[in-house]
Design an enzyme around this catalytic site. Structure first.
Site, PDB file in Angstrom:
ATOM      1  N   CYS A 293       0.843  -1.217   0.000  1.00  0.00           N
ATOM      2  CA  CYS A 293       0.000   0.000   0.000  1.00  0.00           C
ATOM      3  C   CYS A 293       0.869   1.254   0.000  1.00  0.00           C
ATOM      4  O   CYS A 293       0.556   2.241  -0.671  1.00  0.00           O
ATOM      5  CB  CYS A 293      -0.918   0.020   1.222  1.00  0.00           C
ATOM      6  SG  CYS A 293      -2.009  -1.402   1.325  1.00  0.00           S
TER       7      CYS A 293
ATOM      8  N   ARG B  95      -7.833  -4.512  -3.016  1.00  0.00           N
ATOM      9  CA  ARG B  95      -7.391  -3.346  -3.808  1.00  0.00           C
ATOM     10  C   ARG B  95      -8.384  -3.157  -4.963  1.00  0.00           C
ATOM     11  O   ARG B  95      -8.195  -3.712  -6.042  1.00  0.00           O
ATOM     12  CB  ARG B  95      -5.984  -3.568  -4.360  1.00  0.00           C
ATOM     13  CG  ARG B  95      -4.937  -3.745  -3.307  1.00  0.00           C
ATOM     14  CD  ARG B  95      -3.556  -3.989  -3.856  1.00  0.00           C
ATOM     15  NE  ARG B  95      -2.756  -4.645  -2.831  1.00  0.00           N
ATOM     16  CZ  ARG B  95      -2.202  -4.016  -1.794  1.00  0.00           C
ATOM     17  NH1 ARG B  95      -2.310  -2.718  -1.675  1.00  0.00           N
ATOM     18  NH2 ARG B  95      -1.519  -4.691  -0.888  1.00  0.00           N
TER      19      ARG B  95
HETATM   20  C1  BEZ Z   1       0.553  -4.578   1.861  1.00  0.00           C
HETATM   21  O1  BEZ Z   1       1.755  -4.744   1.893  1.00  0.00           O
HETATM   22  O2  BEZ Z   1       0.034  -3.565   1.423  1.00  0.00           O
HETATM   23  C2  BEZ Z   1      -0.317  -5.672   2.366  1.00  0.00           C
HETATM   24  C3  BEZ Z   1       0.094  -6.955   2.214  1.00  0.00           C
HETATM   25  C4  BEZ Z   1      -0.699  -7.983   2.717  1.00  0.00           C
HETATM   26  C5  BEZ Z   1      -1.902  -7.683   3.335  1.00  0.00           C
HETATM   27  C6  BEZ Z   1      -2.318  -6.369   3.431  1.00  0.00           C
HETATM   28  C7  BEZ Z   1      -1.539  -5.355   2.936  1.00  0.00           C
END
Ligand code: BEZ
Length: 235
Positions: A55, A138
């Site tokens: 993110c 997402r």
């Molecule tokens: C992330 O790195 O954005 C992420 C990875 C796994 C679950 C939720 C967010």
């Protein structure tokens, strides 16, 4: 035109629906969605959680490319099911500490919605329990200036988005609307576009005979044309 609530069988908004409306608190103040953005295209997207690496890489890239979207009359609006103070702390940390590729000191100026109740995320089908019941996937909604959902892309938690594709979708939709054409596979701005099949035999025959300006056909159902020169310069 039916709204999501009037005619929803899948539990998710669909292409052609009016974007579900809501009022929300964001890092840029309260917004009334989608009314506040009437007349603009909107990319409304969710991310799983603040203070997570994928993110963070996406937010930095959104910030870097925000001006490119603004030139396409497109507003970015983000959401996660975190609270406002978490958003503020995360965005400050990104600006002060995180470097990624050629990006540092990235300031996120577009609104990021707090949605601890998950009310908005649920309206937009962003909570997909087989992926996560506590985080949004997402999701990306492409909403047109009249507030209609024109395209959607959903990615899982583990896969960051491709920003060139997000931009290509906006340019493709704008091009299709402006010129009443369709957009072929892997199209890039500047390339020829598809002329929708003619709805009468006479028109199809004229096209096949090369009588329509700039239109060339491989068969009656497969005709293409270049866009006007000024469009190529914009691309
Ligand atoms: C992330 O790195 O954005 C992420 C990875 C796994 C679950 C939720 C967010």
């Amino acid at each position: 035109m039916t709204t999501f609530l009037e005619n929803n069988v899948s539990g998710m908004p669909r292409i052609g629906d009016t974007a579900p409306s809501f009022t929300a608190v964001t890092t840029q103040g309260t917004i009334h969605f989608p009314q506040d953005y009437k007349g603009k295209w909107v990319i409304f997207f969710s991310h799983p959680a603040d203070f997570t690496p994928v993110c963070t890489s996406e937010f930095m890239t959104f910030a870097k490319r925000e001006a490119e979207f603004a030139r396409l009359n497109t507003q970015l609006v983000g959401l996660s099911v975190d609270g406002l103070y978490s958003h503020i702390a995360w965005l400050r940390t990104i600006k002060e500490k995180i470097e990624f590729r050629d990006m540092k000191n990235m300031e996120i100026k577009f609104p990021l919605i707090e949605d601890i109740t998950m009310d908005v995320a649920k309206k937009y089908g962003m909570i997909q329990p087989n992926e996560s019941s506590t985080k949004a996937v997402r999701a990306v909604f492409f909403i047109d200036p009249k507030g209609i959902i024109r395209a959607m892309i959903y990615y899982p938690l583990s896969l960051g988005r491709n920003f060139n594709e997000l931009k290509r979708v906006i340019i493709g939709l704008q091009t299709a609307d402006k010129h009443a054409v369709a957009i072929p596979a892997d199209w890039q701005p500047g390339e020829d576009v598809i002329v929708p099949p003619a709805n009468s035999c006479g028109v199809a025959a004229d096209r096949m005979a090369g009588k329509e300006d700039n239109v060339y056909c491989k068969d009656w159902f497969f005709c293409m044309k270049p866009l006007p020169k000024e469009e190529l310069e914009l691309a």
